[in-house]
Design an enzyme around this catalytic site. Sequence first.
Site, PDB file in Angstrom:
ATOM      1  N   GLY A  45       0.834  -1.196   0.000  1.00 44.30           N
ATOM      2  CA  GLY A  45       0.000   0.000   0.000  1.00 44.30           C
ATOM      3  C   GLY A  45       0.876   1.255   0.000  1.00 44.30           C
ATOM      4  N   SER A 112       6.437  -4.649  -1.732  1.00 43.58           N
ATOM      5  CA  SER A 112       6.063  -3.311  -2.178  1.00 43.58           C
ATOM      6  C   SER A 112       6.271  -2.327  -1.019  1.00 43.58           C
ATOM      7  CB  SER A 112       4.625  -3.328  -2.697  1.00 43.58           C
ATOM      8  OG  SER A 112       4.320  -2.165  -3.404  1.00 43.58           O
ATOM      9  N   TRP A 113       5.250  -1.565  -0.598  1.00 43.64           N
ATOM     10  CA  TRP A 113       5.408  -0.726   0.586  1.00 43.64           C
ATOM     11  C   TRP A 113       5.835  -1.564   1.779  1.00 43.64           C
ATOM     12  CZ3 TRP A 113       6.316   3.223   3.495  1.00 43.64           C
ATOM     13  CH2 TRP A 113       5.899   3.224   4.826  1.00 43.64           C
ATOM     14  N   ASP A 266       8.258  -5.301 -13.447  1.00 44.02           N
ATOM     15  CA  ASP A 266       7.490  -4.622 -12.412  1.00 44.02           C
ATOM     16  C   ASP A 266       7.346  -3.150 -12.796  1.00 44.02           C
ATOM     17  OD1 ASP A 266       6.545  -3.379 -10.087  1.00 44.02           O
ATOM     18  OD2 ASP A 266       7.675  -4.706  -8.765  1.00 44.02           O
ATOM     19  N   HIS A 294       4.653  -7.047 -10.739  1.00 49.11           N
ATOM     20  CA  HIS A 294       4.749  -6.607  -9.346  1.00 49.11           C
ATOM     21  C   HIS A 294       3.994  -7.498  -8.362  1.00 49.11           C
ATOM     22  CE1 HIS A 294       5.268  -3.682  -6.101  1.00 49.11           C
ATOM     23  NE2 HIS A 294       3.955  -3.739  -5.859  1.00 49.11           N
TER      24      HIS A 294
END
Length: 320
Positions: A45, A112-113, A266, A294
Amino acid sequence: MSRHRLYPPIEPYNHGYLRPDGHHEIYWEEVGTPTGIPVVFLHGGPGAGCNPMHRRFFNPQYYRVILMDQRGCGRSRPNGSVENNTTQDLIEDLENLREMLGIESWIVFGGSWGSTLALAYAQAFPDRMKALVLRGVFCGRQQELDWFFHGVKHVYPEAQEKLQNFLPVDEQDDILGNYYKRLCDPDPAIHGPAARVWAVFEASCVALEPDMKAIENMINPEADLAISRLEAHYMINDLFLNDAPILENMHKIQHLPGYIVQGRYDAICPPVTAYELHNNWPKSELTMLHDAGHSASEPSITQNLVKIMDKLVKTFSGSA
């Protein structure tokens, strides 16, 4: 072992809420075996929340898996809240959860985050780490934010154009700032459409072969608002990393083992970031996948993450 497929669906054996202040209630859960190797899962996120698939990267016979919906998202309350919601707050939440559960040290697994938060947490508390397992690396630099809003048009021009053209022409020179104004507006008639466009944009770019029909049929206004508002909140504040840039602080965790899984294609978090992180981390292993974007649900990414966790069972058995 699993032959590197996701493990079967599993339900939590323990769950609850952290209440760090008078505002947030942070959902957490545990799956697997209570005496297993501790591993904490950090979702992306910011604002995406955990889902049942995230429990399945880990062999439940060997791992004690802790999942936490970060502030403002998933089952945490209030949904979409940006109040007292910073990287430093999330790091404190992780430490409070670790201490509450009586865990001395754990593996931190994030994508990711979640990879950003994993690295920031590790740099703050390196002595609480066994290893890091990261996917789709994001270090929160300006060049990465510029790519997200502008550079991605070189790969997904249609998606970027829809994101940009939602705004009036005189607001398109500041996509992030003008989305943030709308996303923080209390009126659903204002924040709702902006959240929808943002969520569809990101979903359109997340996989090597996105299912556009399924994306257009996604209807979850609450989840759309949480991920779009919180992502914009963190991005407009430079991920709250100004005082502790990730790559500049890699010396703090040089001694820790790290495993990086990155899709070659990605478009959300381009592979150059994973490559630079690996080059600044002597004890890291980088797996660059030539058939993935991703998303953690892409087959080769899933297989490699499970493979790493299966391998780490041998490394850390007896150290729970």
